[in-house]
Design an enzyme around this catalytic site. Sequence first.
Site, mmCIF file in Angstrom:
data_model
loop_
_atom_site.group_PDB
_atom_site.id
_atom_site.type_symbol
_atom_site.label_atom_id
_atom_site.label_comp_id
_atom_site.label_asym_id
_atom_site.label_seq_id
_atom_site.Cartn_x
_atom_site.Cartn_y
_atom_site.Cartn_z
ATOM 1 N N ASN A 169 29.460 -51.538 -130.534
ATOM 2 C CA ASN A 169 30.706 -50.959 -130.027
ATOM 3 C C ASN A 169 31.419 -51.987 -129.148
ATOM 4 O O ASN A 169 30.822 -52.986 -128.725
ATOM 5 C CB ASN A 169 30.409 -49.712 -129.187
ATOM 6 N N CYS A 202 28.438 -45.797 -138.464
ATOM 7 C CA CYS A 202 29.865 -45.958 -138.275
ATOM 8 C C CYS A 202 30.551 -45.726 -139.612
ATOM 9 O O CYS A 202 30.392 -46.519 -140.531
ATOM 10 C CB CYS A 202 30.099 -47.375 -137.774
ATOM 11 N N GLY A 203 31.246 -44.605 -139.731
ATOM 12 C CA GLY A 203 31.820 -44.197 -141.015
ATOM 13 C C GLY A 203 32.959 -45.085 -141.484
ATOM 14 O O GLY A 203 32.973 -45.562 -142.624
ATOM 15 N N ASN A 215 24.663 -40.591 -135.484
ATOM 16 C CA ASN A 215 25.148 -40.733 -134.104
ATOM 17 C C ASN A 215 25.619 -39.361 -133.603
ATOM 18 O O ASN A 215 25.909 -38.466 -134.389
ATOM 19 C CB ASN A 215 26.259 -41.802 -134.017
ATOM 20 N N HIS A 222 27.731 -36.254 -132.037
ATOM 21 C CA HIS A 222 29.111 -35.764 -131.978
ATOM 22 C C HIS A 222 29.156 -34.385 -131.342
ATOM 23 O O HIS A 222 28.303 -33.545 -131.605
ATOM 24 C CB HIS A 222 29.720 -35.687 -133.383
ATOM 25 N N ASN A 262 30.077 -38.941 -128.820
ATOM 26 C CA ASN A 262 31.440 -39.013 -129.330
ATOM 27 C C ASN A 262 31.988 -37.596 -129.233
ATOM 28 O O ASN A 262 31.251 -36.627 -129.429
ATOM 29 C CB ASN A 262 31.432 -39.452 -130.796
ATOM 30 N N GLU A 312 35.646 -41.900 -128.518
ATOM 31 C CA GLU A 312 34.395 -42.449 -129.036
ATOM 32 C C GLU A 312 33.495 -42.976 -127.931
ATOM 33 O O GLU A 312 33.939 -43.700 -127.044
ATOM 34 C CB GLU A 312 34.684 -43.599 -130.003
ATOM 35 N N ARG A 313 32.227 -42.635 -128.075
ATOM 36 C CA ARG A 313 31.192 -43.231 -127.233
ATOM 37 C C ARG A 313 31.290 -44.752 -127.348
ATOM 38 O O ARG A 313 31.334 -45.293 -128.452
ATOM 39 C CB ARG A 313 29.826 -42.745 -127.732
ATOM 40 N N CYS A 345 37.804 -41.937 -136.666
ATOM 41 C CA CYS A 345 36.348 -42.015 -136.567
ATOM 42 C C CYS A 345 35.773 -41.314 -137.789
ATOM 43 O O CYS A 345 35.937 -40.104 -137.949
ATOM 44 C CB CYS A 345 35.872 -41.345 -135.280
ATOM 45 N N GLY A 346 35.133 -42.073 -138.662
ATOM 46 C CA GLY A 346 34.632 -41.526 -139.922
ATOM 47 C C GLY A 346 33.487 -40.558 -139.726
ATOM 48 O O GLY A 346 33.490 -39.452 -140.275
ATOM 49 N N THR A 347 32.492 -40.967 -138.937
ATOM 50 C CA THR A 347 31.376 -40.050 -138.690
ATOM 51 C C THR A 347 31.894 -38.807 -137.969
ATOM 52 O O THR A 347 31.428 -37.691 -138.222
ATOM 53 C CB THR A 347 30.263 -40.725 -137.858
ATOM 54 N N GLY A 348 32.891 -38.998 -137.102
ATOM 55 C CA GLY A 348 33.472 -37.869 -136.358
ATOM 56 C C GLY A 348 34.178 -36.891 -137.279
ATOM 57 O O GLY A 348 34.082 -35.668 -137.099
#
Length: 280
Positions: A66, A75-76, A163, A165, A196, A214-215, A223-226
Amino acid sequence: MPIEFAKYHGLGNDFILIDNRHSSEPVITPEQAVDLCDRHFGIGADGVIFALPGQNDTDYTMRIFNSDGSEPEMCGNGIRCLAKFIADLEGSQAKTQYRLHTLAGVISPELRSDGQVKVDMGVPRLLAAEIPTTLAAADAKAIDVPIEVADKSWSVTCVSMGNPHCITFVEDVAAIALETVGPQFEHNKAFPQRTNTEFIEVVRSDYVKMRVWERGAGVTLACGTGACAAVVAGVLVGKCDRATAVELPGGVLEIEWAEVSGRIYMTGPAQRVFTGCISD
Ligand code: ZDP
């Protein structure tokens, strides 16, 4: 020694990509990553991503720092950028699908002919111990639970995409004071690995608007994972369809949570911006 890099972004979530195929240790330290990510004194990015040799039968390994130097599991948006970066490096040898080792397990991006990248993001984890969060008992799920942050009570759902969320549904996402509220979620004692945080406004059951803190990176354009975690949370609380488009400040991601396999698929763009060389 000078280090070559390429700058990519996925919906404005931007990364410095490093060809690290010759060594299993990143050639850049977390401290150097902080300097390189600086938007005034460095290249400017939300993170630094390394293409390392594969492990356990995968094509490559992804690691990411990060912009604050911390290392997330996944990380998406970054993995879509990494897929394009690898294909660019391999040239005529490039494949249309890769298996990438990450700290969140094996993730498979597919480079589609329309230029979009579709990623099998795996199965979300919901148990409090897996997030991790103290908002529910270790072996229970934190779905629609209350938390006190910034002198206000919020109802949140916690999802791990590898990660952590924390998702909260709001009336008007534009009205959220991200810079003030975001850090107070990130550092709340309910999240031992920090978190996040996604603020979601439901426009229709298949279309939501999202802003993210984001964290380790703060406000980002996407944010993809988000986005994946947000759709999982939306399905769990009965607000979203399993196939939902997520509109972020940087653009739209298509998310689908498959009913039978439980896997999540994320489709979106990844763009090369420029290449350069970091001198000593
Ligand atoms: O978990 C974290 O610490 C995130 N800041 C990692 C980066 C997530 C990302 N924005 C994404 O798209 O999933 C790259």
